[in-house]
Design a protein around this motif. Structure first.
Motif, PDB file in Angstrom:
ATOM      1  N   ARG A 161      21.574  31.533  73.247  1.00 31.54           N
ATOM      2  CA  ARG A 161      21.994  31.819  71.868  1.00 31.54           C
ATOM      3  C   ARG A 161      22.469  33.262  71.736  1.00 31.54           C
ATOM      4  O   ARG A 161      23.494  33.545  71.119  1.00 31.54           O
ATOM      5  N   ALA A 162      21.732  34.200  72.341  1.00 34.80           N
ATOM      6  CA  ALA A 162      22.121  35.611  72.289  1.00 34.80           C
ATOM      7  C   ALA A 162      23.463  35.827  72.988  1.00 34.80           C
ATOM      8  O   ALA A 162      24.297  36.608  72.515  1.00 34.80           O
ATOM      9  N   GLY A 163      23.685  35.128  74.090  1.00 34.14           N
ATOM     10  CA  GLY A 163      24.957  35.244  74.797  1.00 34.14           C
ATOM     11  C   GLY A 163      26.125  34.751  73.975  1.00 34.14           C
ATOM     12  O   GLY A 163      27.188  35.373  73.938  1.00 34.14           O
ATOM     13  N   VAL A 164      25.946  33.635  73.300  1.00 34.43           N
ATOM     14  CA  VAL A 164      27.007  33.089  72.457  1.00 34.43           C
ATOM     15  C   VAL A 164      27.280  34.026  71.282  1.00 34.43           C
ATOM     16  O   VAL A 164      28.434  34.293  70.942  1.00 34.43           O
ATOM     17  N   GLU A 165      26.236  34.539  70.677  1.00 32.82           N
ATOM     18  CA  GLU A 165      26.425  35.468  69.563  1.00 32.82           C
ATOM     19  C   GLU A 165      27.122  36.740  70.021  1.00 32.82           C
ATOM     20  O   GLU A 165      27.935  37.304  69.284  1.00 32.82           O
ATOM     21  N   ALA A 166      26.846  37.190  71.246  1.00 37.19           N
ATOM     22  CA  ALA A 166      27.494  38.398  71.767  1.00 37.19           C
ATOM     23  C   ALA A 166      28.996  38.195  71.955  1.00 37.19           C
ATOM     24  O   ALA A 166      29.769  39.139  71.855  1.00 37.19           O
ATOM     25  N   LEU A 167      29.410  36.957  72.236  1.00 37.77           N
ATOM     26  CA  LEU A 167      30.839  36.676  72.388  1.00 37.77           C
ATOM     27  C   LEU A 167      31.608  36.945  71.101  1.00 37.77           C
ATOM     28  O   LEU A 167      32.781  37.320  71.135  1.00 37.77           O
TER      29      LEU A 167
ATOM     30  N   LEU B 130      40.182  35.688  68.348  1.00 34.33           N
ATOM     31  CA  LEU B 130      41.130  35.524  69.447  1.00 34.33           C
ATOM     32  C   LEU B 130      40.828  34.259  70.223  1.00 34.33           C
ATOM     33  O   LEU B 130      39.695  33.796  70.289  1.00 34.33           O
ATOM     34  N   ASP B 131      41.842  33.707  70.836  1.00 33.72           N
ATOM     35  CA  ASP B 131      41.679  32.538  71.694  1.00 33.72           C
ATOM     36  C   ASP B 131      41.168  33.030  73.047  1.00 33.72           C
ATOM     37  O   ASP B 131      41.844  33.823  73.704  1.00 33.72           O
TER      38      ASP B 131
END
Length: 76
Positions: A39-45, A54-55
């Motif tokens: 979850r933290a990784g996805v939020e960091a994106l 951006l795509d």
């Protein structure tokens, strides 16, 4: 088990149920242990404002037939 662990486990169980993916209690526990990091990784994106919309993927353009035509990105 703490409240956070219970909440995370419930969240993972709900996500698996919604996706109609059968999972044993052991699998749910393993996914719940990994969930905060994922979850933290996805939020960091999506954290940097500049890249939020951006795509993230390059697109192959089949109509790019020569070296003068960019094959990745919008047409020139």
């Amino acid at each position: 088990m703490t409240t956070t662990d219970t909440t995370t486990t419930d969240t993972v169980r709900s996500l698996m149920r919604e996706a109609r993916i059968p999972a044993s209690d052991a699998e749910i526990a393993a996914y719940a242990a990994a969930y905060p990091g994922v979850r933290a990784g996805v939020e960091a994106l999506y954290a940097p404002v500049e890249v939020r919309y951006l795509d993230p993927a390059l697109r192959f353009r089949a109509d790019a037939v020569g070296p003068e035509t960019p094959w990745a990105g919008p047409p020139a």
